[in-house]
Design a protein around this motif. Structure first.
Motif, PDB file in Angstrom:
ATOM      1  N   UNK A   1      -7.155  68.624  98.202  1.00  0.00           N
ATOM      2  CA  UNK A   1      -8.206  67.584  98.827  1.00  0.00           C
ATOM      3  C   UNK A   1      -7.723  67.468 100.238  1.00  0.00           C
ATOM      4  N   UNK A   2      -8.583  67.633 100.969  1.00  0.00           N
ATOM      5  CA  UNK A   2      -8.500  67.610 102.659  1.00  0.00           C
ATOM      6  C   UNK A   2      -9.135  66.531 103.232  1.00  0.00           C
ATOM      7  N   UNK A   3      -8.265  65.760 103.747  1.00  0.00           N
ATOM      8  CA  UNK A   3      -8.840  64.341 104.415  1.00  0.00           C
ATOM      9  C   UNK A   3      -9.147  64.716 105.863  1.00  0.00           C
ATOM     10  N   UNK A   4     -10.506  64.501 106.255  1.00  0.00           N
ATOM     11  CA  UNK A   4     -10.928  65.048 107.557  1.00  0.00           C
ATOM     12  C   UNK A   4     -10.280  64.424 108.646  1.00  0.00           C
ATOM     13  N   UNK A   5     -10.027  63.167 108.563  1.00  0.00           N
ATOM     14  CA  UNK A   5      -9.546  62.134 109.421  1.00  0.00           C
ATOM     15  C   UNK A   5      -8.060  62.570 109.540  1.00  0.00           C
ATOM     16  N   UNK A   6      -7.368  62.813 108.564  1.00  0.00           N
ATOM     17  CA  UNK A   6      -6.009  63.201 108.863  1.00  0.00           C
ATOM     18  C   UNK A   6      -5.727  64.713 109.363  1.00  0.00           C
ATOM     19  N   UNK A   7      -6.798  65.499 109.023  1.00  0.00           N
ATOM     20  CA  UNK A   7      -6.637  66.783 109.595  1.00  0.00           C
ATOM     21  C   UNK A   7      -6.794  66.716 111.122  1.00  0.00           C
ATOM     22  N   UNK A   8      -8.015  66.083 111.367  1.00  0.00           N
ATOM     23  CA  UNK A   8      -8.407  66.023 113.040  1.00  0.00           C
ATOM     24  C   UNK A   8      -7.238  65.346 113.744  1.00  0.00           C
ATOM     25  N   UNK A   9      -6.740  64.298 113.006  1.00  0.00           N
ATOM     26  CA  UNK A   9      -5.620  63.590 114.114  1.00  0.00           C
ATOM     27  C   UNK A   9      -4.388  64.489 114.188  1.00  0.00           C
ATOM     28  N   UNK A  10      -4.193  65.251 113.147  1.00  0.00           N
ATOM     29  CA  UNK A  10      -2.919  66.002 113.097  1.00  0.00           C
ATOM     30  C   UNK A  10      -3.385  67.305 114.002  1.00  0.00           C
ATOM     31  N   UNK A  11      -4.112  67.587 114.292  1.00  0.00           N
ATOM     32  CA  UNK A  11      -4.589  68.840 115.219  1.00  0.00           C
ATOM     33  C   UNK A  11      -4.571  68.054 116.603  1.00  0.00           C
ATOM     34  N   UNK A  12      -5.064  67.044 116.673  1.00  0.00           N
ATOM     35  CA  UNK A  12      -5.064  66.270 118.087  1.00  0.00           C
ATOM     36  C   UNK A  12      -3.723  66.307 118.610  1.00  0.00           C
ATOM     37  N   UNK A  13      -2.828  65.799 117.659  1.00  0.00           N
ATOM     38  CA  UNK A  13      -1.349  65.472 117.836  1.00  0.00           C
ATOM     39  C   UNK A  13      -0.902  67.059 118.388  1.00  0.00           C
ATOM     40  N   UNK A  14      -0.891  67.957 117.487  1.00  0.00           N
ATOM     41  CA  UNK A  14      -0.598  69.331 117.844  1.00  0.00           C
ATOM     42  C   UNK A  14      -1.167  69.911 119.168  1.00  0.00           C
ATOM     43  N   UNK A  15      -2.225  69.732 119.175  1.00  0.00           N
ATOM     44  CA  UNK A  15      -2.879  70.267 120.572  1.00  0.00           C
ATOM     45  C   UNK A  15      -2.223  69.630 121.801  1.00  0.00           C
ATOM     46  N   UNK A  16      -2.154  68.108 121.857  1.00  0.00           N
ATOM     47  CA  UNK A  16      -1.632  67.466 122.656  1.00  0.00           C
ATOM     48  C   UNK A  16      -0.400  67.846 123.273  1.00  0.00           C
ATOM     49  N   UNK A  17       0.398  68.408 121.902  1.00  0.00           N
ATOM     50  CA  UNK A  17       1.943  68.685 122.155  1.00  0.00           C
ATOM     51  C   UNK A  17       2.036  70.088 122.897  1.00  0.00           C
ATOM     52  N   UNK A  18       1.176  70.966 122.534  1.00  0.00           N
ATOM     53  CA  UNK A  18       1.049  72.340 123.128  1.00  0.00           C
ATOM     54  C   UNK A  18       0.617  72.133 124.613  1.00  0.00           C
ATOM     55  N   UNK A  19      -0.387  71.420 124.841  1.00  0.00           N
ATOM     56  CA  UNK A  19      -0.923  71.315 126.310  1.00  0.00           C
ATOM     57  C   UNK A  19       0.006  70.718 127.143  1.00  0.00           C
ATOM     58  N   UNK A  20       0.889  69.565 126.596  1.00  0.00           N
ATOM     59  CA  UNK A  20       1.843  68.909 127.335  1.00  0.00           C
ATOM     60  C   UNK A  20       2.995  69.797 127.596  1.00  0.00           C
ATOM     61  N   UNK A  21       3.394  70.502 126.615  1.00  0.00           N
ATOM     62  CA  UNK A  21       4.394  71.751 126.728  1.00  0.00           C
ATOM     63  C   UNK A  21       4.053  72.837 127.895  1.00  0.00           C
ATOM     64  N   UNK A  22       2.571  73.109 127.908  1.00  0.00           N
ATOM     65  CA  UNK A  22       2.067  74.296 128.728  1.00  0.00           C
ATOM     66  C   UNK A  22       2.343  73.709 130.316  1.00  0.00           C
TER      67      UNK A  22
END
Length: 306
Positions: A4-25
């Motif tokens: 079972x995939x919870x889209x809100x959890x999936x979306x927020x998790x991706x936002x968090x990881x993308x944010x970290x990658x962009x911040x690292x960049x």
């Protein structure tokens, strides 16, 4: 097994990881970034990932579309930037993305994904260990980005203040590592030309033998004796005495000479200056010998367009 995939959890998790990658960049590429722009770019990337759950055209999940979205994310976060700097951001962004993905996979397996049946076990227990692994991976990336960015900034500043200088006189020349010393306002009292202070041992090969004996004693040089020893030689008109109020003393006198030219490499520009005086210092300027000359910032006024 049904997931079972919870889209809100999936979306927020991706936002968090993308944010970290962009911040690292931003940290590693040394580009300015604001929280709002990083968050907007991270949300854009997360929204694109949601397409895997929709009946979207196949080309939207192809490599060109993924690269296009990546460029759009980077533009949202960092535009405008020079082409070369933007290319560096692109490379760091992908390296960080792959690095973070590998780190999450490795930590998930490390925390317990392999308990049942090797790599297959990793696939069986994603929800139990996935988010702790993501949290740990983000923490690692934050630590690396924070320490690495600080290191790179210090190295960049060091590069800005440590500059190579070439001194030419009487058809001879030599190079010396110099420090751009904002506190060096020393100038020749006769001509008002800025003074570059250089260690005697660094500029020894350019000086006449009459000067060597006085400085090689290691004691305070007898400037009157030096000037008298030059007599009517071709050097006589080049030397002068410069009063100063620094270099670890309240006041003193420095032997200076007028070179044919001084060339300073600052960034990508070579700055050539003729109206300059070299002040010869009898001691070591830096205990670690990372520089052997002090550059008066007035010499860089030409580069700054003053």
């Amino acid at each position: 097994m049904t997931y079972t995939v919870y889209l809100d959890e999936f979306f927020l998790g991706n936002v968090l990881m993308n944010f970290t990658i962009l911040w690292f960049t931003a940290r590693v590429a040394l580009v300015p970034a604001t929280f709002r722009r990083l968050l907007g770019a991270a949300a854009l990337g997360a929204a694109y990932v949601l397409l895997v759950f929709l009946p979207a055209p196949a080309w939207l999940t192809g490599i060109p579309a993924k690269v296009g979205v990546s460029l759009l994310m980077l533009a949202t976060a960092f535009y405008p930037q020079p082409v070369r700097k933007f290319g560096a951001c692109f490379a760091i962004f992908y390296l960080a993305s792959f690095g973070l993905g590998g780190l999450v996979f490795g930590l998930t397996y490390f925390f317990g994904g392999g308990e049942s049946a090797g790599v297959a076990g990793f696939l069986d227990v994603p929800r139990g260990y996935f988010w702790p692994a993501v949290t740990a991976a983000l923490a690692v990336m934050w630590l690396v980005g924070r320490s690495g960015g600080t290191f790179l900034r210090r190295r960049r500043l060091k590069g800005l203040f440590h500059i190579p200088v070439r001194i030419r006189t009487h058809g001879r020349s030599l190079s010396v590592n110099a420090l751009l010393d904002t506190g060096n306002q020393l100038s020749d009292p006769l001509t008002n030309h800025p003074v570059v202070v250089v260690e005697f041992n660094a500029v020894r090969e350019l000086l006449p033998p009459e000067v060597h004996s006085t400085f090689e004693t290691g004691e305070e040089p007898d400037l009157v004796r030096v000037l008298k020893s030059l007599g009517e030689s071709r050097w006589a008109g080049r030397f002068r005495v410069i009063p100063f109020q620094s270099l670890g003393r309240s006041s003193g006198l420095l032997l200076g000479f007028r070179p044919d030219e001084v060339e300073i490499r600052y960034g990508s520009e070579n700055i050539r200056v003729r109206k300059v005086v070299i002040g010869v210092y009898h001691r070591q300027l830096c205990p670690e010998a990372t520089y052997r000359a002090l550059v008066n910032p007035r010499l860089l006024e030409k580069a700054a367009g003053f």
